[in-house]
Enzyme design. Structure first.
Site, PDB file in Angstrom:
ATOM      1  N   ARG A 134      14.277  54.797  45.001  1.00 53.96           N
ATOM      2  CA  ARG A 134      15.597  54.285  44.590  1.00 53.96           C
ATOM      3  C   ARG A 134      15.506  52.819  44.184  1.00 53.96           C
ATOM      4  NH1 ARG A 134      20.212  55.923  48.907  1.00 53.96           N
ATOM      5  NH2 ARG A 134      20.984  53.892  48.231  1.00 53.96           N
ATOM      6  N   ARG A 146      22.747  44.381  50.543  1.00 56.86           N
ATOM      7  CA  ARG A 146      23.478  45.594  50.959  1.00 56.86           C
ATOM      8  C   ARG A 146      23.881  45.496  52.430  1.00 56.86           C
ATOM      9  NH1 ARG A 146      19.303  49.848  49.367  1.00 56.86           N
ATOM     10  NH2 ARG A 146      20.693  51.365  50.314  1.00 56.86           N
TER      11      ARG A 146
HETATM   12  P1  AMP Z   1      24.435  55.092  49.146  1.00 53.92           P
HETATM   13  O1  AMP Z   1      23.644  56.169  48.501  1.00 53.92           O
HETATM   14  O2  AMP Z   1      25.602  55.626  49.935  1.00 53.92           O
HETATM   15  O3  AMP Z   1      23.580  54.123  49.922  1.00 53.92           O
HETATM   16  O4  AMP Z   1      25.089  54.250  47.961  1.00 53.92           O
HETATM   17  C1  AMP Z   1      24.294  53.523  47.034  1.00 53.92           C
HETATM   18  C2  AMP Z   1      25.143  52.482  46.338  1.00 53.92           C
HETATM   19  O5  AMP Z   1      26.194  53.110  45.594  1.00 53.92           O
HETATM   20  C3  AMP Z   1      25.859  51.495  47.248  1.00 53.92           C
HETATM   21  O6  AMP Z   1      25.028  50.423  47.643  1.00 53.92           O
HETATM   22  C4  AMP Z   1      26.997  51.035  46.354  1.00 53.92           C
HETATM   23  O7  AMP Z   1      26.566  50.120  45.381  1.00 53.92           O
HETATM   24  C5  AMP Z   1      27.371  52.326  45.638  1.00 53.92           C
HETATM   25  N1  AMP Z   1      28.415  53.072  46.400  1.00 53.92           N
HETATM   26  C6  AMP Z   1      28.251  54.263  47.045  1.00 53.92           C
HETATM   27  N2  AMP Z   1      29.394  54.644  47.647  1.00 53.92           N
HETATM   28  C7  AMP Z   1      30.285  53.662  47.388  1.00 53.92           C
HETATM   29  C8  AMP Z   1      31.649  53.450  47.756  1.00 53.92           C
HETATM   30  N3  AMP Z   1      32.317  54.322  48.525  1.00 53.92           N
HETATM   31  N4  AMP Z   1      32.257  52.305  47.306  1.00 53.92           N
HETATM   32  C9  AMP Z   1      31.610  51.425  46.530  1.00 53.92           C
HETATM   33  N5  AMP Z   1      30.332  51.548  46.167  1.00 53.92           N
HETATM   34  C10 AMP Z   1      29.662  52.655  46.584  1.00 53.92           C
END
Ligand code: AMP
Length: 189
Positions: A134, A146
């Site tokens: 990723r 993050r």
């Molecule tokens: P994740 O796979 O859940 O770690 O999400 C990866 C990235 O997607 C995050 O670091 C955010 O940039 C974006 N993202 C995912 N879900 C959300 C959300 N509910 N609100 C805003 N950004 C999101």
């Protein structure tokens, strides 16, 4: 309908645990992060907009993820509920979810929160970077941002859902099987 939220800092194991939870409880697994990554891979306008933010370790705008969730929660045939993974991530998103569910006479069933200390986040993510590739796992500065974003924007949801009475915290330190066992116990308890 059940509406479970899978909550936790980056690297807590949400994606790892979601599949078996969805299977065991017949839930539709909705990961906003995975949905955004497929928009990026497909080169859609939404994906192009989200890419720079995701790769900087920032959140994408609330309206974007809320639109994705609304569209996908419409059809609920043949399932017992939804497993929202990575959504909500801000108090504003939680408010939107609340009113969206209230319109159907529903509410959040439980928030399953997998907690790990910050010291373990880096370790978990650098391991995942080798496996999944990723872009937002690639550089320590992005991961640090993050973590910061999590503390500033997402952590306040713990208090929010504690007040709602739906917050359930699970120790995310341990093997995948150990953590899974704790999650199932909590969901059944
Ligand atoms: P994740 O796979 O859940 O770690 O999400 C990866 C990235 O997607 C995050 O670091 C955010 O940039 C974006 N993202 C995912 N879900 C959300 C959300 N509910 N609100 C805003 N950004 C999101």
């Amino acid at each position: 309908m059940k509406y479970y939220i899978l909550f936790g800092p980056p690297g807590a194991g949400k994606g790892t645990q979601a599949g078996s939870m969805a299977e065991k409880y017949n839930l539709c697994h909705l990961s906003t992060g995975a949905l955004l990554r497929s928009e990026i891979a497909a080169g859609t306008p939404l994906g192009l907009k989200a890419k720079a933010l995701i790769e900087a370790g920032e959140l994408v705008p609330d309206e974007v993820v809320e639109g994705m969730i609304k569209a996908r929660c419409e059809s609920a045939e043949g399932i017992d509920g939804f497993l929202l993974d990575g959504f909500p991530r801000t108090v504003s998103q939680a408010e939107t979810l609340k009113s969206m569910l209230a319109e159907r006479g529903e509410e959040v069933t439980a928030v399953i929160s997998i907690m790990i200390p910050d010291s373990l986040i880096m370790e978990r993510i650098s391991h995942r970077a080798m496996i999944e590739g990723r872009a937002d796992d690639a550089a320590p500065e992005i991961v640090e941002n993050r973590i910061k974003t999590y503390h500033e924007k997402t952590e306040p949801l713990i208090e929010y859902y504690r007040n709602e009475g739906s917050y359930k915290e699970i120790d995310g330190v341990g093997t995948i099987e150990e953590v899974r066992g704790r999650i199932f116990e909590t969901m059944e308890g």
